[in-house]
Write an enzyme that holds these catalytic residues in place. Structure first.
Site, short mmCIF file in Angstrom:
data_model
loop_
_atom_site.label_atom_id
_atom_site.label_comp_id
_atom_site.label_asym_id
_atom_site.label_seq_id
_atom_site.Cartn_x
_atom_site.Cartn_y
_atom_site.Cartn_z
N ASP A 186 0.86 -1.18 0.00
CA ASP A 186 0.00 0.00 0.00
C ASP A 186 0.90 1.23 0.00
O ASP A 186 1.60 1.48 0.99
CB ASP A 186 -0.93 0.01 1.22
CG ASP A 186 -1.99 1.09 1.13
OD1 ASP A 186 -1.64 2.23 0.75
OD2 ASP A 186 -3.16 0.81 1.43
N ARG A 247 -11.99 -4.79 -7.69
CA ARG A 247 -12.70 -4.56 -8.95
C ARG A 247 -11.94 -5.31 -10.05
O ARG A 247 -10.71 -5.44 -9.99
CB ARG A 247 -12.79 -3.07 -9.30
CG ARG A 247 -13.81 -2.28 -8.48
CD ARG A 247 -15.22 -2.74 -8.77
NE ARG A 247 -16.24 -1.95 -8.07
CZ ARG A 247 -16.74 -2.26 -6.88
NH1 ARG A 247 -16.29 -3.34 -6.25
NH2 ARG A 247 -17.67 -1.51 -6.33
N ASP A 270 -14.37 -12.45 -7.25
CA ASP A 270 -15.69 -11.94 -6.90
C ASP A 270 -16.12 -10.87 -7.89
O ASP A 270 -17.31 -10.56 -7.99
CB ASP A 270 -15.66 -11.35 -5.48
CG ASP A 270 -17.04 -11.07 -4.94
OD1 ASP A 270 -17.86 -12.01 -4.92
OD2 ASP A 270 -17.31 -9.92 -4.53
N GLU A 275 -19.30 -7.55 -15.60
CA GLU A 275 -20.02 -8.39 -14.66
C GLU A 275 -21.46 -8.54 -15.14
O GLU A 275 -22.15 -7.54 -15.33
CB GLU A 275 -20.01 -7.78 -13.26
CG GLU A 275 -18.65 -7.81 -12.61
CD GLU A 275 -18.69 -7.34 -11.15
OE1 GLU A 275 -19.80 -7.16 -10.60
OE2 GLU A 275 -17.61 -7.16 -10.59
N HIS A 294 -19.80 -11.31 -7.03
CA HIS A 294 -19.87 -10.01 -6.35
C HIS A 294 -20.72 -10.08 -5.06
O HIS A 294 -21.63 -9.27 -4.86
CB HIS A 294 -20.42 -8.95 -7.29
CG HIS A 294 -19.90 -7.57 -6.98
ND1 HIS A 294 -19.55 -6.67 -7.96
CD2 HIS A 294 -19.67 -6.93 -5.81
CE1 HIS A 294 -19.13 -5.55 -7.41
NE2 HIS A 294 -19.19 -5.69 -6.09
N GLY A 297 -19.08 -8.24 -0.19
CA GLY A 297 -19.50 -7.23 0.78
C GLY A 297 -20.80 -7.61 1.46
O GLY A 297 -21.17 -8.78 1.55
#
Length: 336
Positions: A186, A247, A270, A275, A294, A297
């Site tokens: 990161d 993503r 995912d 999509e 997806h 979450g």
């Protein structure tokens, strides 16, 4: 606070907020206006609903809160976004007027971190291959063969986390008891910050080369477009797994398909571009790919946690003037 307005269509509000959440707000001595429309509100409808509001709740499907809408609510003090990214609703005009913004992204990201942990465990355990063998070949745990040799425990494995946002931090926290070696990439963090998470801060090439599981949790930004490219995929270890819960655009999917066809690595995806992928897409047929559609979450009952957070955020703001999920304009360029 005199008037609270819920802008989302009724279908969204009912999925995210329990009746008890709305009841708690209504019993707080304010006027509560809930959009009863069955579709996402247009900008014109939002302007009508928002008139005179002190606080506005938003979620998926709400329009940008532009000047024409905000002009209808000169006393607006707070926007509470019961969803993830605020980018679909916020404008510079909001902050220019001193309106504060809060997001439930930290709550939404808990599910992502938990899904990442689950996929990490079953990937290392080689559950995908074991399940197929046990169905078709009478394979069982005591057999000593290539399938069993590919099973790994969490202890002593190397896990790479790309992105230390809400989801990445929750994932790293969940990993603490398992005795893994944790690599982190990161660019916004220092080594000291990574150390506090029990992680070794490394460059992306090093992470891909060393990790048994590479988990993508970075935001979708111009800088992260196809960051997992052909070179980094080629650096991944034999038998390693790529988990993408961010993503699809963060991975060069053509390069990933080529690498998957070689059989060296596996992928748990995912998210994809587009999509869903077309019916004849290799992701649907390659045996070393798991598609999860997806769902990383908040889903179903998990959405109620977002509603509860947004409701509690209102009371924090009213009683203490503070926000646990405040979003500042300076942070938007590093957020999903």
């Amino acid at each position: 606070m005199r008037k609270i307005v819920f802008l989302p269509g009724k279908h969204v509000t009912e999925r995210v907020f329990l009746p008890e959440h709305l009841e708690a707000l209504e019993n707080s001595g304010i006027e509560l206006i809930v959009n009863q429309g069955t579709a996402n509100p247009t900008s014109e409808e939002a302007a009508e609903w928002i008139a005179g509001a002190d606080v506005v709740f938003t979620s998926w499907g709400c329009p940008l809160l532009e000047k024409a809408i905000l002009d209808r609510a000169p006393n607006l003090k707070l926007v509470l976004h019961a969803a993830g990214s605020v980018k679909p609703v916020v404008t510079p005009e909001l902050w220019a007027r001193g309106i504060r913004v809060s997001s439930a992204a930290s709550v939404l990201s808990r599910g992502v971190g938990e899904t990442a942990l689950g996929l990490t465990i079953v990937s290392l355990k080689n559950i995908w291959e074991i399940t197929q063998k046990a169905r078709t070949e009478n394979w069982w745990g005591y057999r000593s063969d290539g399938t069993r040799s590919r099973i790994r425990e969490m202890y002593g494995s190397t896990v790479g986390c790309i992105g230390a946002g809400h989801a990445g931090r929750h994932y790293m926290e969940l990993l603490r008891p398992y005795g893994v070696r944790l690599l982190l990439n990161d660019p916004t963090l220092t080594r000291e910050q990574a150390d506090a998470w029990g992680a070794e801060l490394v460059d992306l090439d090093t992470l891909c080369a060393r990790a048994d599981v590479v988990t993508v949790l970075a935001p979708e930004l111009p800088e992260t477009y196809r960051m997992i490219d052909a070179g980094r995929l080629e650096r991944m270890k034999e038998g390693a797994t790529l988990i993408n819960l961010a993503r699809g655009s963060l991975v060069d999917e053509e390069a990933l398909i080529a690498e998957l066809k070689r059989g060296r690595i596996r992928a748990c995806l995912d998210v994809t571009v587009p999509e869903p992928p077309p019916a004849d897409h290799p992701f649907r047929t390659l045996p070393n790919v798991v598609l999860t559609g997806h769902i990383a979450g908040a889903v179903n009952n998990g959405l109620h946690a977002l509603g509860r957070f947004a409701m509690e955020e209102y009371f924090r703001f009213r009683e203490e003037g503070c926000l646990a999920g405040e979003v500042l304009p300076s942070s938007l360029n590093t957020k999903a």
